[in-house]
Write an enzyme that holds these catalytic residues in place. Structure first.
Site, PDB file in Angstrom:
ATOM      1  CB  SER A 110       3.746  10.478  -4.429  1.00  0.00           C
ATOM      2  OG  SER A 110       3.617   9.121  -4.093  1.00  0.00           O
ATOM      3  CG  ASP A 158       2.737   9.712   3.291  1.00  0.00           C
ATOM      4  OD1 ASP A 158       2.103   8.727   2.885  1.00  0.00           O
ATOM      5  OD2 ASP A 158       3.344  10.487   2.546  1.00  0.00           O
ATOM      6  CG  HIS A 190       0.734   9.973   0.002  1.00  0.00           C
ATOM      7  ND1 HIS A 190       2.103   9.929   0.173  1.00  0.00           N
ATOM      8  CD2 HIS A 190       0.516   9.743  -1.319  1.00  0.00           C
ATOM      9  CE1 HIS A 190       2.682   9.682  -0.984  1.00  0.00           C
ATOM     10  NE2 HIS A 190       1.742   9.568  -1.912  1.00  0.00           N
TER      11      HIS A 190
END
Length: 223
Positions: A110, A158, A190
């Site tokens: 991320s 995601d 995610h």
């Protein structure tokens, strides 16, 4: 960074350095599982999970840059502001492990992936490989790194960073002549799960960097 976690230090000289970076709201602890998986596959690697330097806007954990009021317009400036400290920390681990950029792998999840991808744009050849898990660029690069392999893995489900950023970046880098692999995993959100770790290992073990392949072909006798 004092809260960083050393996951593996080989008894002999390290053959490579793997530096892991968590997402916003996370901590170095969140990447320990990834590091342990890599340690089992690469016993001669020096592996560290780095703690981001700032308390997170989310109220828990840490962050590399603020996400409060984040937009496509202001994200690049925030990344640029955070980059000197990010690179300074990377050089610290390279010095400590006695491993140079040519054997350094940056891995991020991320926001950690954003910083890792952008690091080789800010300082070309600072690492030989970059792994982006559920990440993206702040701004698509004007040039592809010449001697850095980029591995991108993203979930199609995601809901935090759309997988389209991965696809667009990979297509863009290939046009620029970059060395890139991109995998979109159906139904993955995610997150980092066992499927991601298995694919990551496969990419790291089986992909011959483009510049090395070019050197092999150049050295091969012509028939």
């Amino acid at each position: 960074m004092t809260d960083s976690i050393l996951i593996q230090q080989p008894t002999g000289p390290a053959q490579q350095l793997m530096v892991l970076h968590h997402g916003v709201g996370g901590s170095a602890q969140h990447m320990v599982g990834v590091g342990q998986h890599l340690a089992a596959q690469f016993p001669n690697a020096y592996i560290v999970s780095v703690q981001a330097p700032h308390a997170s806007d989310l109220g828990t954990g840490a962050q590399w840059f603020s996400v409060q009021g984040i937009s496509e317009d202001n994200r690049p400036a925030r990344i640029a502001q955070a980059m000197p400290a990010f690179l300074k920390d990377l050089r610290h681990w390279q010095a400590l492990s006695q491993v140079g950029p040519e054997a350094t792998l940056l891995l991020g999840f991320s926001q950690g992936a954003i910083m890792s991808l952008e690091a080789v744009q800010a300082e070309p050849q600072v690492a030989a490989r970059v792994v982006s898990l559920s990440g993206r660029y702040g701004t698509l690069p004007a040039l592809a790194p010449e001697r850095t392999t980029l591995h991108m893995i993203h979930g199609k489900s995601d809901a935090v960073i759309h997988y389209g950023y991965c696809v667009t970046a990979a297509e863009h880098l290939i046009i620029l002549g970059g060395d890139v692999t991109a995998d979109v995993i159906p139904f993955l959100g995610h997150e980092v799960n066992d499927e991601v770790l298995t694919l990551l290992t496969e990419r790291l073990m089986s992909h011959l960097p483009k510049h090395q392949w070019a050197e092999v072909m150049k050295a091969a006798p012509q028939s």
